[in-house]
Motif scaffolding. Structure first.
Motif, PDB file in Angstrom:
ATOM      1  N   LYS A   1       0.804  -1.229   0.000  1.00 18.92           N
ATOM      2  CA  LYS A   1       0.000   0.000   0.000  1.00 18.92           C
ATOM      3  C   LYS A   1       0.837   1.279   0.000  1.00 18.92           C
ATOM      4  O   LYS A   1       0.310   2.360   0.292  1.00 18.92           O
ATOM      5  CB  LYS A   1      -0.931   0.029   1.224  1.00 18.92           C
TER       6      LYS A   1
ATOM      7  N   TYR B   1      -0.104   5.578   0.330  1.00 22.94           N
ATOM      8  CA  TYR B   1       0.469   6.490   1.321  1.00 22.94           C
ATOM      9  C   TYR B   1       1.162   7.675   0.637  1.00 22.94           C
ATOM     10  O   TYR B   1       1.068   8.815   1.114  1.00 22.94           O
ATOM     11  CB  TYR B   1       1.469   5.742   2.206  1.00 22.94           C
TER      12      TYR B   1
ATOM     13  N   THR C   1      -2.694   9.136  10.010  1.00 24.91           N
ATOM     14  CA  THR C   1      -3.487   8.297   9.115  1.00 24.91           C
ATOM     15  C   THR C   1      -2.640   7.211   8.479  1.00 24.91           C
ATOM     16  O   THR C   1      -3.000   6.023   8.494  1.00 24.91           O
ATOM     17  CB  THR C   1      -4.130   9.164   8.016  1.00 24.91           C
ATOM     18  N   VAL C   2      -1.506   7.590   7.921  1.00 27.48           N
ATOM     19  CA  VAL C   2      -0.633   6.611   7.258  1.00 27.48           C
ATOM     20  C   VAL C   2      -0.065   5.615   8.270  1.00 27.48           C
ATOM     21  O   VAL C   2       0.049   4.420   7.967  1.00 27.48           O
ATOM     22  CB  VAL C   2       0.499   7.336   6.513  1.00 27.48           C
TER      23      VAL C   2
ATOM     24  N   PHE D   1      -2.878   3.081   9.105  1.00 30.54           N
ATOM     25  CA  PHE D   1      -3.138   2.229   7.946  1.00 30.54           C
ATOM     26  C   PHE D   1      -1.992   1.239   7.730  1.00 30.54           C
ATOM     27  O   PHE D   1      -2.223   0.049   7.481  1.00 30.54           O
ATOM     28  CB  PHE D   1      -3.324   3.084   6.697  1.00 30.54           C
ATOM     29  N   SER D   2      -0.765   1.738   7.798  1.00 31.86           N
ATOM     30  CA  SER D   2       0.385   0.883   7.549  1.00 31.86           C
ATOM     31  C   SER D   2       0.489  -0.227   8.586  1.00 31.86           C
ATOM     32  O   SER D   2       0.723  -1.399   8.244  1.00 31.86           O
ATOM     33  CB  SER D   2       1.664   1.735   7.551  1.00 31.86           C
TER      34      SER D   2
ATOM     35  N   VAL E   1      -1.876  -1.536  10.589  1.00 27.76           N
ATOM     36  CA  VAL E   1      -2.985  -2.498  10.544  1.00 27.76           C
ATOM     37  C   VAL E   1      -2.897  -3.377   9.305  1.00 27.76           C
ATOM     38  O   VAL E   1      -3.073  -4.601   9.381  1.00 27.76           O
ATOM     39  CB  VAL E   1      -4.328  -1.754  10.598  1.00 27.76           C
ATOM     40  N   TRP E   2      -2.603  -2.790   8.149  1.00 28.42           N
ATOM     41  CA  TRP E   2      -2.546  -3.591   6.928  1.00 28.42           C
ATOM     42  C   TRP E   2      -1.374  -4.548   6.950  1.00 28.42           C
ATOM     43  O   TRP E   2      -1.477  -5.667   6.439  1.00 28.42           O
ATOM     44  CB  TRP E   2      -2.486  -2.680   5.709  1.00 28.42           C
TER      45      TRP E   2
ATOM     46  N   TYR F   1      -7.280   0.134  18.733  1.00 28.28           N
ATOM     47  CA  TYR F   1      -8.291   1.059  18.224  1.00 28.28           C
ATOM     48  C   TYR F   1      -9.023   1.756  19.367  1.00 28.28           C
ATOM     49  O   TYR F   1      -9.398   2.928  19.243  1.00 28.28           O
ATOM     50  CB  TYR F   1      -9.296   0.309  17.348  1.00 28.28           C
TER      51      TYR F   1
ATOM     52  N   PHE G   1      -7.484   8.914  15.315  1.00 26.88           N
ATOM     53  CA  PHE G   1      -7.633   8.412  13.957  1.00 26.88           C
ATOM     54  C   PHE G   1      -8.754   9.149  13.217  1.00 26.88           C
ATOM     55  O   PHE G   1      -8.583   9.567  12.065  1.00 26.88           O
ATOM     56  CB  PHE G   1      -7.915   6.912  13.985  1.00 26.88           C
TER      57      PHE G   1
ATOM     58  N   VAL H   1      -8.197  11.577   9.920  1.00 26.48           N
ATOM     59  CA  VAL H   1      -8.854  11.312   8.635  1.00 26.48           C
ATOM     60  C   VAL H   1      -9.668  12.521   8.191  1.00 26.48           C
ATOM     61  O   VAL H   1      -9.659  12.909   7.018  1.00 26.48           O
ATOM     62  CB  VAL H   1      -9.741  10.058   8.736  1.00 26.48           C
TER      63      VAL H   1
END
Length: 320
Positions: free
Chosen positions: A174, A178, A222-223, A226-227, A229-230, A302, A309, A313
């Motif tokens: 991803k 980003y 945000t990044v 995302f980074s 969790v993914w 979370y 978060f 966003v």
């Protein structure tokens, strides 16, 4: 009907409709988690009991204990947390630099190169998995290794180097998304901030680290999330690059086989002759328990960072 009464009636109907929709959406999101929580504490005898739906008749923690031993939970959890954290930090550095370059670099090649970044978002990673696998199986930097040693390239599989190298070069999981997030944020930042820093004698690097990065906190949050969790949930790259390393997401890929092996050789009376008698529904129950244990750290994370978060966003969307 009076206009005021009609207005109150419409507002009341809208409140009811909105509440029903929100409750429905929340149920759809939470339903799989609720099912797995019930499965974790359900006894094997409750599988075929038609009365048991949500509340088990026989509470037990044996499922958690069995899966805990199968997954080797704490060492595996530490490996996964380490990999996800390192990847998050490296992707923040490389993607922020790339996003800032695309936002401020004025060249005829900039749009073409950025189109390549967008392509990495659109193209499925499965299409480039074979060349990536072969590259890291015989990694050779411009032929230098073969020239020096005369042998084949380095085998980087079953190490963290494939992840580190792809993250440093902005080609990890991803990373294209980003870079896009950072670029959109930097494009809308006032140029006066940079110009003021240049007037004060700051160079490009100092301006980036002291002015740009502190102003990009929403994008960074945000990044980062995302980074992390993914990467935590990734089973594709870890399953190919780390097939011999215990990573939680990779362990889940082989979890059904591990469960069957455990039941086959650890349950009293089990043997090769009784392999076909392993209850598939019980094995499925243990798999669900393992999945719940794997996402439990993310749920806890979370609960602590949800406010930051959501705010990040929102601010990223407004600025970008």
């Amino acid at each position: 009907m009076a206009p005021a009464t009609w207005t109150k009636l419409k507002n009341a109907v809208w409140v009811v409709i909105r509440a029903v929709l929100l409750i429905g959406l929340v149920f759809v999101v939470l339903y799989p988690i609720l099912v797995k929580i019930v499965t974790m504490i359900k006894d094997k005898a409750d599988i075929y009991n038609p009365v048991v739906v949500w509340i088990p008749e026989n509470f037990t923690f044996s499922n958690i204990k069995i899966v805990y031993e199968i997954m080797n939970y704490w060492p595996t959890l530490l490996n996964t947390f380490t990999l996800s954290t390192v990847m998050m930090i490296l992707q923040l550095v490389s993607c922020a630099l790339a996003g800032y370059g695309f936002a401020k670099w004025q060249s005829k090649w900039a749009k073409l190169l950025f189109a390549g970044v967008i392509a990495t978002i659109l193209v499925p990673p499965q299409t480039i998995m074979v060349p990536l696998y072969l590259t890291f199986q015989n990694f050779d930097f411009f032929g230098s290794y073969q020239w020096i040693t005369g042998g084949d390239g380095l085998n980087l599989l079953n190490t963290y180097w494939p992840f580190i190298l792809t993250a440093l070069t902005g080609n990890a999981l991803k990373s294209g998304l980003y870079i896009y997030i950072f670029r959109q944020f930097f494009l809308n930042m006032p140029k006066d901030l940079e110009e003021a820093a240049f007037v004060d004698g700051a160079g490009m690097l100092k301006t980036f680290t002291h002015i740009i990065i502190p102003s990009a906190i929403p994008s960074i949050i945000t990044v980062s999330l995302f980074s992390f969790v993914w990467q935590w949930n990734d089973t594709f790259f870890t399953g190919n690059f780390l097939s011999g390393v215990k990573v939680l997401s990779n362990e889940l890929v082989a979890l059904p086989a591990n469960v069957n092996n455990y039941l086959l050789f650890s349950v009293p009376g089990a043997s090769l002759e009784t392999a076909t008698s392993i209850d598939p529904f019980y094995a499925s129950m243990l798999v669900d328990t393992g999945l719940m244990l794997s996402i439990l750290p993310l749920i806890i994370l979370y609960l602590f960072v949800q406010r930051y978060f959501v705010e990040s966003v929102e601010r990223t969307g407004i600025v970008g």
